[in-house]
Design an enzyme around this catalytic site. Structure first.
Site, PDB file in Angstrom:
ATOM      1  CB  ALA A  72      -0.869  -0.003   1.251  1.00  0.00           C
ATOM      2  N   GLY A 117       0.671  -5.197   0.600  1.00  0.00           N
ATOM      3  CA  GLY A 117      -0.442  -5.330  -0.346  1.00  0.00           C
ATOM      4  C   GLY A 117      -0.053  -6.087  -1.608  1.00  0.00           C
ATOM      5  CD  GLU A 120      -2.512  -7.673   2.498  1.00  0.00           C
ATOM      6  OE1 GLU A 120      -1.980  -6.577   2.219  1.00  0.00           O
ATOM      7  OE2 GLU A 120      -3.356  -7.816   3.396  1.00  0.00           O
ATOM      8  CD  GLU A 142       1.147  -5.649   5.549  1.00  0.00           C
ATOM      9  OE1 GLU A 142       1.983  -6.523   5.849  1.00  0.00           O
ATOM     10  OE2 GLU A 142       0.549  -5.650   4.455  1.00  0.00           O
TER      11      GLU A 142
HETATM   12  N1  3HC Z   1       4.581   3.466   0.234  1.00  0.00           N
HETATM   13  C1  3HC Z   1       5.045   4.699  -0.075  1.00  0.00           C
HETATM   14  N2  3HC Z   1       6.310   4.939  -0.441  1.00  0.00           N
HETATM   15  C2  3HC Z   1       7.134   3.883  -0.504  1.00  0.00           C
HETATM   16  C3  3HC Z   1       6.726   2.574  -0.187  1.00  0.00           C
HETATM   17  C4  3HC Z   1       5.382   2.380   0.185  1.00  0.00           C
HETATM   18  N3  3HC Z   1       4.893   1.165   0.444  1.00  0.00           N
HETATM   19  N4  3HC Z   1       7.775   1.738  -0.348  1.00  0.00           N
HETATM   20  C5  3HC Z   1       8.810   2.499  -0.732  1.00  0.00           C
HETATM   21  N5  3HC Z   1       8.419   3.788  -0.822  1.00  0.00           N
HETATM   22  C6  3HC Z   1       9.223   4.944  -1.255  1.00  0.00           C
HETATM   23  C7  3HC Z   1      10.245   5.356  -0.221  1.00  0.00           C
HETATM   24  O1  3HC Z   1       9.685   6.222   0.733  1.00  0.00           O
HETATM   25  C8  3HC Z   1      11.266   6.041  -1.092  1.00  0.00           C
HETATM   26  O2  3HC Z   1      10.756   7.321  -1.377  1.00  0.00           O
HETATM   27  P1  3HC Z   1      11.734   8.554  -1.687  1.00  0.00           P
HETATM   28  O3  3HC Z   1      12.490   8.174  -2.910  1.00  0.00           O
HETATM   29  O4  3HC Z   1      10.802   9.683  -1.851  1.00  0.00           O
HETATM   30  O5  3HC Z   1      12.621   8.663  -0.482  1.00  0.00           O
HETATM   31  C9  3HC Z   1      11.231   5.236  -2.383  1.00  0.00           C
HETATM   32  O6  3HC Z   1       9.979   4.549  -2.389  1.00  0.00           O
HETATM   33  C10 3HC Z   1      12.340   4.219  -2.518  1.00  0.00           C
HETATM   34  O7  3HC Z   1      12.355   3.440  -1.329  1.00  0.00           O
HETATM   35  P2  3HC Z   1      13.708   2.911  -0.731  1.00  0.00           P
HETATM   36  O8  3HC Z   1      14.719   3.995  -0.729  1.00  0.00           O
HETATM   37  O9  3HC Z   1      13.381   2.267   0.566  1.00  0.00           O
HETATM   38  O10 3HC Z   1      14.099   1.846  -1.838  1.00  0.00           O
HETATM   39  P3  3HC Z   1      14.819   0.460  -1.651  1.00  0.00           P
HETATM   40  O11 3HC Z   1      15.035  -0.072  -3.019  1.00  0.00           O
HETATM   41  O12 3HC Z   1      15.999   0.605  -0.725  1.00  0.00           O
HETATM   42  O13 3HC Z   1      13.757  -0.478  -0.887  1.00  0.00           O
HETATM   43  C11 3HC Z   1      11.590  -1.444  -0.501  1.00  0.00           C
HETATM   44  C12 3HC Z   1      12.553  -0.783  -1.521  1.00  0.00           C
HETATM   45  C13 3HC Z   1      12.159  -2.804  -0.059  1.00  0.00           C
HETATM   46  C14 3HC Z   1      10.266  -1.636  -1.185  1.00  0.00           C
HETATM   47  C15 3HC Z   1      11.477  -0.529   0.738  1.00  0.00           C
HETATM   48  O14 3HC Z   1      11.172   0.787   0.310  1.00  0.00           O
HETATM   49  C16 3HC Z   1      10.405  -0.936   1.697  1.00  0.00           C
HETATM   50  O15 3HC Z   1      10.629  -1.787   2.532  1.00  0.00           O
HETATM   51  N6  3HC Z   1       9.212  -0.323   1.607  1.00  0.00           N
HETATM   52  C17 3HC Z   1       8.154  -0.494   2.557  1.00  0.00           C
HETATM   53  C18 3HC Z   1       7.330  -1.671   2.188  1.00  0.00           C
HETATM   54  C19 3HC Z   1       6.212  -1.875   3.166  1.00  0.00           C
HETATM   55  O16 3HC Z   1       6.330  -1.693   4.356  1.00  0.00           O
HETATM   56  N7  3HC Z   1       5.078  -2.292   2.614  1.00  0.00           N
HETATM   57  C20 3HC Z   1       3.894  -2.500   3.359  1.00  0.00           C
HETATM   58  C21 3HC Z   1       3.035  -1.322   3.224  1.00  0.00           C
HETATM   59  S1  3HC Z   1       1.614  -1.418   4.223  1.00  0.00           S
HETATM   60  C22 3HC Z   1       0.540  -2.343   3.310  1.00  0.00           C
HETATM   61  O17 3HC Z   1       0.864  -2.841   2.273  1.00  0.00           O
HETATM   62  C23 3HC Z   1      -0.816  -2.435   3.903  1.00  0.00           C
HETATM   63  C24 3HC Z   1      -1.658  -3.441   3.195  1.00  0.00           C
HETATM   64  O18 3HC Z   1      -1.723  -4.596   3.964  1.00  0.00           O
HETATM   65  C25 3HC Z   1      -3.030  -2.919   3.020  1.00  0.00           C
END
Ligand code: 3HC
Ligand code: NAI
Length: 720
Positions: A72, A117, A120, A142
């Site tokens: 997400a 997501g 999922e 999450e």
């Molecule tokens: N939402 C919004 N922005 C995100 C994002 C996300 N899920 N994942 C990454 N980004 C953004 C980062 O903030 C960053 O933004 P910036 O360039 O403006 O600083 C950019 O994408 C690049 O991210 P990274 O520098 O972290 O890139 P990496 O290649 O080092 O890592 C990644 C990529 C492994 C995908 C890492 O960003 C990460 O772990 N992201 C979080 C993933 C996460 O927690 N997902 C779960 C979300 S909650 C969800 O899905 C709820 C659902 O159940 C409904």
């Protein structure tokens, strides 16, 4: 025949041989996330797929190399104002994934990170293929954001891979690599990236033709017994809850809520999805989740910060060959992270026995990687081959960087600096891993002080995420940028701080540990001090910490800051007395706690009280006051570090405290914590403590000003 592409904003669709190939490639974004627009694209693509009789099945691919879907859009969470907003966001996605699950066959072709997501979505598809690339991994992270999967993950995953394996993933947020995902039944096959698209199309055709059907994962007898009857499940849930409470001490609500959501999926009224959405919304509004989300954005923002404010930004110099001076505890630790980052390492110590010891320590860390299957046997061998040892400076003639980790003694540091500079090329960066000596003092003996800086690693180096880079006024910005870039290559979270006694991490830690020592001086029990701070959220209490880092190291750091900051950090009596008695903590198997021959910690060593000012006489201080005395000293010091220019931003202070000294992540860090408590309330408490302990708690000017003006360290929204 290939039909023309139908342009969508984030998801494009092509139809080939009756198969709709959806490519998720969010325009201009580094990763694919389910923004509202992307979700809408997915919805309309699947409406077309279900409606169009010429389309028989679908394939979902990512257009981003090394990245499938990052879940997400976390930025959207910042707009939630109520729990209902979060619940509505979760509910909005449920029908989309349900429609995919119930509709025509869909193959999910995963190459790269598949998170939240994204995972999922994969669950809702009918066939999952993962590439065998090392970056390909599936996870539900999450809980690390203080929430739970909100797009059906708590419901579909247990059905897919079994209750116990699903709980393991959901409750820990652990990443599952492709091979393990295949074993778990999380994906159905694993292929080389070059054939992913072709195989995915083929599977879609087979599923459409009915020549292939997904077989449910075969469960073992024990698993069946536990998963498939209510009594068995009750045992699994009870054990999982106990495990969560033991690990989180009840401080993190998300894993417990995740258990409730998963359990709701097994009830007869089938309201699992509703429960999931409700809990998702509730959790998104908790302070814990808001601080963890803050930390996510703060960490990603930090990744773009090279630590200098010059324009144009100099290009980092490559570090391919690294010299390490001192093959002791830290030197070997640094070698053990440098080698996996692809660096050729040359490690020097005074004699062969010490060099051999250092190499053995490196080998031990690599062996751990081998056992955990993080590296293969040939990779393990290569890693060891890339680290060599010496007792002279042979091999230092072409190193790009030297990190010295010799004894903490200015004269020794000066001597080795002169020796290093005599043998390395002029371009070589020389970093000191000193924990307390000001870098400018070390650099004063250098012929190229602009190339000398501090790289303060934390122990154990291969486990601790923080690297504090310390600069002095004369540094060449390119040297700083290069050290930052190399630190990140080593997998570290890097903050750049200015030179000063204790730098940042040790400076804020000192008054905190000292406050604990002062409590000991008064006769407060060791357990009650440690318990109070563990309940606040630190991984270990301050007295345990002193035992862990070593009483010698702690007192040395204490003396440096006491000399620099006077009354505020005047040392306590207790820790001094204990070290004078010869106890060093865990490494000497005697400290405040008992240790067995293998160094395993037992209970408090009651005999240590005989050494303390009040002897065996105990007094009590309420836990809340213990926390205030220790934590507020740290909060105030963090603000003073900002005022003194040691810190470049509150963000660095928060990240440094969380990743370097274990400040509770769910509190965001000292500056975030001040924001939550309110500057005025913090100042009131500091004033009250100052009356009781004159000279130790004088509130920082900035805090006092904020208490009046209502200003904050952070503005609303995403930290930059
Ligand atoms: N939402 C919004 N922005 C995100 C994002 C996300 N899920 N994942 C990454 N980004 C953004 C980062 O903030 C960053 O933004 P910036 O360039 O403006 O600083 C950019 O994408 C690049 O991210 P990274 O520098 O972290 O890139 P990496 O290649 O080092 O890592 C990644 C990529 C492994 C995908 C890492 O960003 C990460 O772990 N992201 C979080 C993933 C996460 O927690 N997902 C779960 C979300 S909650 C969800 O899905 C709820 C659902 O159940 C409904
Ligand atoms: P250590 O005592 O384990 O290792 C120091 C090594 O340096 C020894 O093997 C010694 O033989 C070697 N050495 C001394 N003089 C030398 C010389 N002239 N040439 C080559 N080798 C020489 O000490 P440790 O704990 O590894 O500390 C090293 C440095 O790292 C110190 O500056 C310390 O303050 C710093 N540090 C230590 C941390 C810790 O937790 N131990 C954490 C962060 C920094």
């Amino acid at each position: 025949m290939t039909a023309p592409a139908i342009a969508q904003r984030a998801i494009t669709m092509q139809v080939e041989r009756g198969i709709a190939v959806l490519t998720f490639d969010a325009p201009g974004a580094p990763v694919n996330t389910f923004t509202a627009a992307a979700q809408q694209d997915l919805r309309s693509a699947f409406e077309t797929i279900q409606r169009d009789p010429a389309i028989r099945a679908a394939v979902i691919l990512s257009g981003k190399r090394g990245n499938f879907i990052a879940g997400a859009d976390i930025e959207a969470f910042l707009d939630f104002r109520t729990a209902e907003d979060g619940e509505a966001a979760s509910c909005a996605g449920h029908p989309d994934f349900a429609a995919i699950e119930k509709g025509k066959p869909v193959v999910c072709a995963i190459d790269g990170g598949c998170l939240g997501g994204g995972t999922e979505l994969a669950h809702a598809c009918h066939w999952r293929i993962a590439t065998d690339r090392s970056k390909t991994a599936v996870s539900l992270p999450e809980v690390q954001l203080g929430i739970i999967p909100g797009a059906g993950g708590t419901q579909r995953l247990p059905a897919l891979i079994g209750l116990q394996a699903a709980l393991e993933m959901i409750l820990t947020g652990k990443t599952v690599r492709a091979k393990k995902a295949l074993q778990l039944g999380l994906v159905d096959e694993m292929v080389h990236p070059s054939i992913l698209r072709r195989v995915a199309l083929q599977r879609a055709l087979e599923l459409a033709d009915g020549t292939r059907q997904r077989e449910a994962k075969h469960k073992g007898a024990g698993e069946m017994l536990l998963d498939e009857n209510p009594i068995g499940r009750a045992i699994v849930f009870r054990k999982a809850r106990e495990g969560v409470l033991a690990k989180t001490k009840g401080l993190y609500p998300a894993p417990l809520a995740a258990l409730d959501a998963v359990a709701a999926g097994y009830t007869s009224d089938g309201d699992g999805y509703q429960t999931e959405a409700r809990l998702f919304g509730e959790l998104a509004m908790t302070p814990e989740s808001q601080e963890l989300v803050f930390l996510f954005f703060a960490t990603t923002a930090l990744k773009r910060d090279m630590g200098v404010e010059v324009s144009p930004l100099p290009k980092p110099l490559p570090v391919e060959r690294l010299g390490i001076l001192g093959a002791g505890f830290m030197g070997a630790g640094i070698a053990s992270v440098a080698s996996p980052a692809g660096t050729i390492v040359r490690m020097k110590d005074a004699d062969t026995a010490r060099v051999a010891q250092g190499l053995a320590a490196v080998r031990e860390v690599m062996r751990e990687k081998l056992v955990k299957k993080q590296v293969t046997r040939p990779q393990f061998d290569d890693l060891l081959l890339s680290v060599s040892g010496t007792t002279d400076y042979s091999g230092f003639g072409n190193v790009d960087m030297v990190i010295e980790a010799v004894f903490e003694d200015l004269q020794v540091k000066h001597q080795v600096l002169r020796e290093i500079e005599a043998v390395v090329p002029p371009r070589t960066i020389v970093a000191s891993n000193t924990s307390t000596i000001p870098i400018s003092r070390i650099a004063s003996a250098s012929v190229r002080p602009e190339r000398v800086l501090g790289m303060h690693f934390f122990s154990p180096v291969h486990k601790m995420p923080l690297l504090e880079i310390i600069t002095h006024d004369g540094n060449d910005p390119q040297v700083v940028v290069s050290a930052v870039s190399y630190g990140r290559m080593l997998g570290k979270t890097v903050i750049v701080v200015r030179d000063g006694p204790g730098f940042y991490a040790n400076r804020v830690l000192s008054p905190y540990v000292n406050a604990a020592g002062l409590l000991l001086d008064e006769g407060v029990s060791i357990e009650s001090i440690d318990d109070a701070l563990v309940k606040f959220g630190f991984p270990v209490g301050p007295i345990t910490l002193v035992d862990e880092v070593g009483l010698d190291v702690a007192t040395k750091a204490g003396a440096i800051v006491a000399e620099a900051f006077g009354a505020r950090m005047a040392p306590n009596e207790s820790i001094q007395r204990v070290i004078r008695s010869g106890r060093l903590g865990r490494k000497g198997k005697r400290g405040f706690y008992l240790y067995d021959d293998d160094g395993r910690k037992g209970g408090v060593d009651a005999s240590v009280y005989d050494l303390l000012p009040t002897g065996q006489k105990r007094t009590t201080v309420p836990a809340e006051r213990i926390v205030q005395r220790c934590v507020y000293a740290m909060l105030n010091e963090a603000v003073l570090c900002l005022e003194d220019g040691i810190l470049r931003s509150p963000r660095d202070g928060d990240i440094g405290a969380v990743f370097g000294i274990g400040f509770p992540p769910f509190r965001g860090g000292p500056f975030r914590h001040i924001g939550r408590v309110g500057a005025r309330a913090v100042v009131e408490t500091l004033d009250e403590l100052e009356r009781e302990f004159p000279g130790r708690y004088q509130a920082a000017r900035t805090l006092r000003a904020m208490a009046v003006s209502g200003a904050q360290f952070y503005s609303a929204g995403k930290p930059v």
